[in-house]
Design a protein around this motif. Structure first.
Motif, PDB file in Angstrom:
ATOM      1  N   THR A  32      22.440 -12.564  77.658  1.00  0.00           N
ATOM      2  CA  THR A  32      23.458 -11.531  77.433  1.00  0.00           C
ATOM      3  C   THR A  32      24.353 -11.423  78.658  1.00  0.00           C
ATOM      4  O   THR A  32      25.585 -11.374  78.546  1.00  0.00           O
ATOM      5  CB  THR A  32      22.793 -10.177  77.132  1.00  0.00           C
ATOM      6  OG1 THR A  32      22.004 -10.305  75.951  1.00  0.00           O
ATOM      7  CG2 THR A  32      23.829  -9.092  76.934  1.00  0.00           C
ATOM      8  N   GLN A  51      26.788 -16.335  73.122  1.00  0.00           N
ATOM      9  CA  GLN A  51      26.653 -15.303  72.100  1.00  0.00           C
ATOM     10  C   GLN A  51      25.801 -15.806  70.931  1.00  0.00           C
ATOM     11  O   GLN A  51      24.946 -15.087  70.421  1.00  0.00           O
ATOM     12  CB  GLN A  51      28.024 -14.850  71.600  1.00  0.00           C
ATOM     13  CG  GLN A  51      27.947 -13.650  70.675  1.00  0.00           C
ATOM     14  CD  GLN A  51      29.319 -13.127  70.291  1.00  0.00           C
ATOM     15  OE1 GLN A  51      30.340 -13.761  70.567  1.00  0.00           O
ATOM     16  NE2 GLN A  51      29.347 -11.979  69.664  1.00  0.00           N
ATOM     17  N   ARG A  52      26.012 -17.062  70.529  1.00  0.00           N
ATOM     18  CA  ARG A  52      25.185 -17.647  69.455  1.00  0.00           C
ATOM     19  C   ARG A  52      23.719 -17.725  69.884  1.00  0.00           C
ATOM     20  O   ARG A  52      22.818 -17.439  69.093  1.00  0.00           O
ATOM     21  CB  ARG A  52      25.687 -19.041  69.089  1.00  0.00           C
ATOM     22  CG  ARG A  52      26.811 -19.049  68.082  1.00  0.00           C
ATOM     23  CD  ARG A  52      27.017 -20.427  67.490  1.00  0.00           C
ATOM     24  NE  ARG A  52      27.222 -21.483  68.480  1.00  0.00           N
ATOM     25  CZ  ARG A  52      28.371 -21.760  69.073  1.00  0.00           C
ATOM     26  NH1 ARG A  52      29.458 -21.062  68.758  1.00  0.00           N
ATOM     27  NH2 ARG A  52      28.470 -22.738  69.957  1.00  0.00           N
ATOM     28  N   GLN A  55      22.233 -14.219  69.771  1.00  0.00           N
ATOM     29  CA  GLN A  55      22.010 -13.774  68.395  1.00  0.00           C
ATOM     30  C   GLN A  55      20.774 -14.444  67.794  1.00  0.00           C
ATOM     31  O   GLN A  55      19.982 -13.799  67.114  1.00  0.00           O
ATOM     32  CB  GLN A  55      23.238 -14.041  67.537  1.00  0.00           C
ATOM     33  CG  GLN A  55      24.378 -13.094  67.855  1.00  0.00           C
ATOM     34  CD  GLN A  55      25.636 -13.397  67.066  1.00  0.00           C
ATOM     35  OE1 GLN A  55      25.758 -14.454  66.466  1.00  0.00           O
ATOM     36  NE2 GLN A  55      26.563 -12.473  67.083  1.00  0.00           N
ATOM     37  N   ASP A  59      17.452 -12.424  66.687  1.00  0.00           N
ATOM     38  CA  ASP A  59      16.942 -12.535  65.315  1.00  0.00           C
ATOM     39  C   ASP A  59      15.480 -12.981  65.306  1.00  0.00           C
ATOM     40  O   ASP A  59      14.669 -12.471  64.530  1.00  0.00           O
ATOM     41  CB  ASP A  59      17.789 -13.515  64.503  1.00  0.00           C
ATOM     42  CG  ASP A  59      19.129 -12.926  64.106  1.00  0.00           C
ATOM     43  OD1 ASP A  59      19.240 -11.676  64.067  1.00  0.00           O
ATOM     44  OD2 ASP A  59      20.061 -13.699  63.837  1.00  0.00           O
ATOM     45  N   LYS A  76      23.068  -6.976  68.830  1.00  0.00           N
ATOM     46  CA  LYS A  76      24.094  -7.980  68.526  1.00  0.00           C
ATOM     47  C   LYS A  76      25.476  -7.330  68.449  1.00  0.00           C
ATOM     48  O   LYS A  76      26.454  -7.875  68.970  1.00  0.00           O
ATOM     49  CB  LYS A  76      23.756  -8.702  67.224  1.00  0.00           C
ATOM     50  CG  LYS A  76      22.533  -9.588  67.336  1.00  0.00           C
ATOM     51  CD  LYS A  76      22.331 -10.471  66.138  1.00  0.00           C
ATOM     52  CE  LYS A  76      21.998  -9.684  64.898  1.00  0.00           C
ATOM     53  NZ  LYS A  76      21.660 -10.544  63.757  1.00  0.00           N
TER      54      LYS A  76
END
Length: 89
Positions: A32, A51-52, A55, A59, A76
């Motif tokens: 992050t 960012q991917r 995420q 998840d 997110k």
């Protein structure tokens, strides 16, 4: 201190889970920070990549009950919002 075999086993399991959860959370925080730093530097390719990654990690953490699903969604969303606010015009 635990006194019987089942309590000892449960204690060991909870300790393993605690360390795994701690590692996952630390990795999420690290990536992050990298995403926000890349966004503030104006490097949009790196920002999108980080960012991917974040995420996906969030998840996976929600899937394994490290995070509640709503906590994962909130993390997110807040990351996306923070990246948008930090980006240079």
């Amino acid at each position: 201190m635990v006194r019987n075999a089942s309590a000892m086993k449960q204690h060991k399991q909870s300790e393993r889970r605690r360390l795994a959860n701690r590692s996952r959370k630390s990795m999420i925080r690290t990536f992050t920070k990298k995403a926000v730093e890349a966004a503030s530097a104006g490097d949009m390719e790196a920002t999108a990549k980080y960012q991917r990654v974040v995420q996906g990690l969030v998840d996976r953490a929600a899937k394994t009950s490290t995070f509640h699903k709503n906590t994962a969604a909130r993390k997110k969303a807040r990351l996306a919002k923070r990246i948008r606010s930090v980006q240079p015009a």
